[in-house]
Design an enzyme around this catalytic site. Structure first.
Site, PDB file in Angstrom:
ATOM      1  N   THR A  18     -40.383  65.407  66.904  1.00 35.50           N
ATOM      2  CA  THR A  18     -38.984  64.927  67.084  1.00 35.50           C
ATOM      3  C   THR A  18     -38.916  64.472  68.716  1.00 35.50           C
ATOM      4  O   THR A  18     -38.179  63.436  68.797  1.00 35.50           O
ATOM      5  CB  THR A  18     -37.827  66.071  66.834  1.00 35.50           C
ATOM      6  OG1 THR A  18     -38.066  66.378  65.442  1.00 35.50           O
ATOM      7  CG2 THR A  18     -36.422  65.554  67.450  1.00 35.50           C
ATOM      8  N   ASP A  62     -45.878  63.510  62.855  1.00 34.66           N
ATOM      9  CA  ASP A  62     -45.099  64.562  62.596  1.00 34.66           C
ATOM     10  C   ASP A  62     -45.970  65.873  62.685  1.00 34.66           C
ATOM     11  O   ASP A  62     -46.965  65.719  62.028  1.00 34.66           O
ATOM     12  CB  ASP A  62     -44.512  64.466  61.328  1.00 34.66           C
ATOM     13  CG  ASP A  62     -43.393  65.510  60.966  1.00 34.66           C
ATOM     14  OD1 ASP A  62     -42.085  65.135  60.986  1.00 34.66           O
ATOM     15  OD2 ASP A  62     -43.599  66.610  60.718  1.00 34.66           O
ATOM     16  N   SER A  63     -45.748  66.719  63.186  1.00 36.04           N
ATOM     17  CA  SER A  63     -46.437  68.012  63.420  1.00 36.04           C
ATOM     18  C   SER A  63     -47.000  68.701  62.053  1.00 36.04           C
ATOM     19  O   SER A  63     -47.844  69.288  61.980  1.00 36.04           O
ATOM     20  CB  SER A  63     -46.188  69.063  64.301  1.00 36.04           C
ATOM     21  OG  SER A  63     -45.031  69.789  63.747  1.00 36.04           O
ATOM     22  N   SER A  64     -46.105  68.621  61.156  1.00 36.79           N
ATOM     23  CA  SER A  64     -46.499  68.921  59.670  1.00 36.79           C
ATOM     24  C   SER A  64     -47.842  68.256  59.113  1.00 36.79           C
ATOM     25  O   SER A  64     -48.385  68.791  58.223  1.00 36.79           O
ATOM     26  CB  SER A  64     -45.281  68.904  58.793  1.00 36.79           C
ATOM     27  OG  SER A  64     -45.049  67.462  58.524  1.00 36.79           O
ATOM     28  N   THR A  94     -42.080  70.643  66.524  1.00 34.53           N
ATOM     29  CA  THR A  94     -41.958  72.028  66.608  1.00 34.53           C
ATOM     30  C   THR A  94     -42.547  72.748  65.574  1.00 34.53           C
ATOM     31  O   THR A  94     -42.894  73.861  65.541  1.00 34.53           O
ATOM     32  CB  THR A  94     -40.669  72.185  66.716  1.00 34.53           C
ATOM     33  OG1 THR A  94     -39.692  71.762  65.739  1.00 34.53           O
ATOM     34  CG2 THR A  94     -39.924  71.670  68.030  1.00 34.53           C
ATOM     35  N   ASP A  95     -42.617  72.140  64.365  1.00 35.71           N
ATOM     36  CA  ASP A  95     -42.894  72.750  62.990  1.00 35.71           C
ATOM     37  C   ASP A  95     -44.446  73.527  63.160  1.00 35.71           C
ATOM     38  O   ASP A  95     -44.333  74.237  62.695  1.00 35.71           O
ATOM     39  CB  ASP A  95     -43.097  71.962  61.900  1.00 35.71           C
ATOM     40  CG  ASP A  95     -41.429  71.415  61.346  1.00 35.71           C
ATOM     41  OD1 ASP A  95     -40.575  71.961  62.019  1.00 35.71           O
ATOM     42  OD2 ASP A  95     -41.467  70.241  60.946  1.00 35.71           O
TER      43      ASP A  95
HETATM   44  N1  ASP Z   1     -40.878  67.580  61.969  1.00 36.21           N
HETATM   45  C1  ASP Z   1     -40.809  67.493  63.257  1.00 36.21           C
HETATM   46  C2  ASP Z   1     -42.364  67.997  63.789  1.00 36.21           C
HETATM   47  O1  ASP Z   1     -42.577  69.197  63.710  1.00 36.21           O
HETATM   48  C3  ASP Z   1     -39.742  68.508  63.745  1.00 36.21           C
HETATM   49  C4  ASP Z   1     -39.766  68.799  65.125  1.00 36.21           C
HETATM   50  O2  ASP Z   1     -40.528  68.126  65.903  1.00 36.21           O
HETATM   51  O3  ASP Z   1     -38.788  69.564  65.552  1.00 36.21           O
HETATM   52  O4  ASP Z   1     -42.924  67.065  64.172  1.00 36.21           O
END
Ligand code: ASP
Length: 352
Positions: A18, A62-64, A94-95
């Site tokens: 994000t 995206d970190s997922s 963050t994920d």
């Molecule tokens: N889906 C995003 C990620 O983990 C969420 C984030 O960055 O807060 O890449």
């Protein structure tokens, strides 16, 4: 690497998440920014006066979608650039940030430079973004050195909002709060809005003597926990006299008297596993279903502490608290009045 007095050299590795999103002005769709526009979005970076290098995942992800091959890409870039930079900042979603932080902490052995991972809850281009603060703070921590020019942090850590957390002891605890990461068991390296000031101080004053290893828990993320009898020094201002420190310790012992702790736990829902509570406390706690569940969920192995954060915010600890101590010494304030005044100040601080 930077010689004494030269500008700190920091490498930012932008992986995605994000933090790197900006809104397309035409389509209004969020899309990853081109790294070369970072300074346009965070002009304050110039004020840091650092030499900043950057690398980015292509495309940012995206970190997922992170997997071990991405962890090793980051680790290899740190290794390849290790001698050329003073510190590393990894921008990450963050994920799965806590997973990457753990993996990197095991992959990068014998670090003597900081690897600080950060991200944000709101895209860096948003007006209320937390990404700007997180990025600037991460850069400052990655560059922080003591008077002997040694790096202040020599490990993989997550910086998020008010906490600098040990990489392999961190978890994401909220999808919304800016304070989105917390640490279990002795993993907080620094805590509070004062932390950057402390980092920039001479190494001898490191976080007011704060030693993360003595912190056993914090039931209210974002607050300063009164962790245990050994941990209290960190919010007693280093500048106060020995006599004032004695009074402060006496005050803490007063706060930690059984009936005060019980009153606190009833009001705030904390638990003190090592305390044999009174019958009166048990009876009152049993009337509150949530508190009852909470109290009964704790056993002798649980390491949670009563949290005095509500009356000891860091800003009070550093300033007003010290100013009130002489009144306590001279007897102009009773411990109860002292406590009441701190509570009022804490509320005012919270409303700021
Ligand atoms: N889906 C995003 C990620 O983990 C969420 C984030 O960055 O807060 O890449």
């Amino acid at each position: 690497m930077t010689k004494n007095n030269a500008k700190p050299k920091i490498l930012i590795i932008y992986t995605g998440g994000t933090i790197g999103m900006i809104e397309d002005p035409v389509s209004k769709v969020l899309k990853p920014f081109d790294f070369s526009h970072l300074i346009d979005n965070v002009p304050k970076i110039k004020k840091l006066d650092f030499e900043i290098g950057n690398l980015q995942f292509d495309p940012p992800i995206d970190s997922s979608n992170m997997n071990p091959s991405h962890w090793s890409m980051i680790a290899k870039e740190v290794e390849a650039n290790y001698d050329d930079y003073d510190g590393f900042v990894v921008l990450h979603g963050t994920d799965t940030m806590a997973y990457t932080a753990s993996a990197l902490s095991f992959m990068l052995e014998n670090l003597d430079k900081p690897v600080i991972i950060t991200g944000s809850q709101l895209p860096i281009g948003e007006v209320r973004t937390d990404g700007e603060e997180n990025l600037l703070t991460a850069l400052q921590i990655a560059a922080a050195r003591n008077s002997r020019s040694d790096a202040m942090v020599t490990e993989v850590a997550i910086l998020f909002e008010n906490h600098l957390l040990r990489g392999n002891r961190s978890s994401k605890v909220s999808a919304d709060n800016f304070n989105a990461f917390m640490s279990n068991n002795a993993a907080v390296i620094a805590n509070g809005s004062w932390m950057v000031g402390d980092f920039l101080e001479d190494g001898g004053k490191w976080s007011n003597g704060f030693d993360g290893a003595t912190v056993r828990g914090d039931v209210l993320p974002g607050n300063v926990a009164l962790a245990n009898n050994d941990g209290y020094q960190y919010w007693i201002p280093a500048s106060v006299s020995a006599e004032e420190q004695e009074v402060a310790k006496a005050f803490i012992l007063f706060v930690l008297q059984q009936d005060n702790i019980e009153a606190y736990m009833l009001a705030e829902g904390g638990v003190a596993p090592k305390l044999t509570v009174s019958e009166e406390y048990t009876a009152t706690a049993s009337e509150n279903k949530l508190l009852y569940e909470y109290v009964n969920a704790v056993n002798k192995d649980t390491i949670i502490v009563p949290n005095a954060g509500d009356i000891m915010t860091s800003s009070i600890g550093n300033t007003e608290f010290g100013n009130l101590l002489p009144l306590l010494i001279s007897g102009e304030l009773t411990p109860e009045a002292f406590c009441a005044q701190l509570s009022v100040l804490a509320q005012e601080t919270a409303l700021d």
